[in-house]
Write a protein that holds these residues in place. Structure first.
Motif, short mmCIF file in Angstrom:
data_model
loop_
_atom_site.label_atom_id
_atom_site.label_comp_id
_atom_site.label_asym_id
_atom_site.label_seq_id
_atom_site.Cartn_x
_atom_site.Cartn_y
_atom_site.Cartn_z
N CYS A 111 0.84 -1.21 0.00
CA CYS A 111 0.00 0.00 0.00
C CYS A 111 0.87 1.26 0.00
O CYS A 111 0.58 2.22 -0.72
CB CYS A 111 -0.92 0.00 1.21
N ALA A 117 -4.94 0.91 -1.73
CA ALA A 117 -5.42 0.09 -0.62
C ALA A 117 -6.85 -0.34 -0.93
O ALA A 117 -7.57 0.33 -1.68
CB ALA A 117 -5.38 0.85 0.69
N LEU A 118 -7.23 -1.45 -0.38
CA LEU A 118 -8.57 -2.00 -0.64
C LEU A 118 -9.61 -1.14 0.07
O LEU A 118 -9.68 -1.12 1.30
CB LEU A 118 -8.61 -3.44 -0.12
N THR A 140 -6.25 -4.01 4.20
CA THR A 140 -5.50 -4.64 3.11
C THR A 140 -4.40 -5.54 3.66
O THR A 140 -4.18 -6.65 3.18
CB THR A 140 -4.90 -3.57 2.18
N VAL A 227 -6.28 -7.42 -5.08
CA VAL A 227 -6.49 -6.01 -4.74
C VAL A 227 -6.35 -5.15 -5.99
O VAL A 227 -7.17 -4.25 -6.24
CB VAL A 227 -5.49 -5.57 -3.66
#
Length: 386
Positions: A111, A117-118, A140, A227
């Motif tokens: 990230c 990031a998710l 994440t 992701v």
């Protein structure tokens, strides 16, 4: 030569070299046969992750620039997860918590490197929370650790983890292709080529094992590629990505639930996973006279069939609504539950008189017989398969 072939050959050659040179590194790389989750019969090198990592580095070297931009951060961020696993492979002294933390660090590092990031998981109120970047990064990292640990948990038989990973990579790559994301699809294919080079040496004869380093590296790669699929392609549902990695994720969730019911430590290894029951209740019943290595390998194709179920649904239902995809995942969990309970019940009612069941008996999958056991037969020398 196609770049896929470059990567495959690199991974294959390194795998073969690791096997041929085990007399030089075997004192620290061999996986011995003692242990509750051990089913192999001879000490075997468990550093197959080195071959996969080398193949992935080769993939980065030969890939076109758009793919390099995706594989570079993946490789760099994957170092903590791979290093912690490899250190456990050679020292046998790295605890589960330390390895889990290392995989979380890899997720957070990815990230930090990419700024990605998710931030959506297919659940509305959770999506709102994930708009706060620190929470998205933490989530994440947690997801990356979960998938990495899941791949490690199913690494019980020759080809099981690596074959399952190939199925998941194929699903992720197929969905990327459907979205027109060529760079991501090619990234999935190159990682798959690196895994395939190892699989040729690992399956069916188990000349080289994946090890924790390989399992954590593949698991992290799967998580991060999932992701990227979601963040680069807003039309793809998080439930589709979850289905692509369905079998190992379901295995972890079910194992946690199973151990919680029995009040057993969540992180304690056992031989009560679905693949273990398939070995004792299917393979040992129908193939009792096969060589031990071939019996162990025979588990994997059966489990690949189950792994293909959620992965195929992910691709087929890729454009479906969130509700349909969620129901598909629930359906896959139900299939797992029915399979597990059926095999566990069979183990209780009809225990198999084979040494492979020793660990299962200790963990109470098979109940003791109601009548007193017969007198033990005369002592004889047998080969114990692990």
């Amino acid at each position: 030569m196609p770049i896929y072939l470059d990567v495959f050959v690199t991974s294959l050659v390194v795998s073969l070299l690791l096997v041929m040179t085990k007399r030089w590194h075997g004192h620290f790389s061999l996986d011995h046969t003692a242990g509750v989750q051990k089913f192999h019969t001879k000490p075997t090198p468990r550093i197959g992750g080195v071959a996969i990592a080398t193949g992935m580095v080769c993939a980065w070297v030969v890939a076109p620039p758009p793919v390099k931009a995706l594989l570079g951060p993946l490789l760099l961020a994957g170092v903590p997860a791979f290093a912690a696993g490899l250190l456990e492979d050679v020292t046998k002294k790295v605890g589960v918590r330390a390895r889990l933390l290392a995989t979380m660090v890899s997720g957070a590092l990815a990230c930090g490197i990419t700024g990605i990031a998710l931030n959506r998981v297919g659940i509305p109120f959770v999506n709102e929370w994930l708009t706060w970047m620190p929470l998205a990064v933490a989530f994440t990292a947690f997801a990356a650790a979960g998938v990495a640990n899941a791949i490690n948990i199913i690494d019980g038989f020759n080809g099981l983890s690596s074959g399952t990973s190939l199925i998941a990579l194929a699903a992720l790559g197929s969905m990327a292709t459907l979205q027109g994301d060529v760079a991501l699809a090619l990234s999935c294919a190159l990682v798959a080529a690196a895994v395939l080079g190892f699989l040729v040496v690992n399956f069916p004869l188990g000349k080289l094992f994946l090890g924790d380093g390989g399992a954590y590296l593949i698991g992290f790669a799967l998580a991060w590629l999932a992701v990227l699929l979601l963040m680069r392609n807003p039309a793809v549902s998080a439930w589709a990505a979850l289905l692509a990695c369905g079998y190992p994720v379901i295995e972890v969730l079910y194992s946690v639930w199973r151990r919680w019911r029995k009040k057993a430590p969540a992180g304690e290894p056992d031989s009560l996973h679905l693949h273990s029951l398939v070995k004792t209740q299917v393979i040992m019943r129908w193939m009792p006279h096969w060589r031990p290595r071939l019996r162990n390998a025979a588990v994997s194709p059966l489990m690949w069939l189950y792994a293909a179920l959620p992965a195929t649904l992910a691709v087929v239902l890729e454009g479906a609504s969130r509700s349909v995809l969620a129901l598909a995942f629930v359906g896959c969990v139900l299939v797992y539950h029915l399979l597990y309970q059926g095999l566990a019940r069979r183990a209780r009612l009809h225990p198999i008189p084979d040494s492979d069941l020793a660990a299962l008996t200790r963990n109470r999958v098979a109940t003791p017989p109601a009548t007193p056991p017969a007198a033990p037969p005369p002592a004889q020398t047998t080969q114990v398969e692990h």
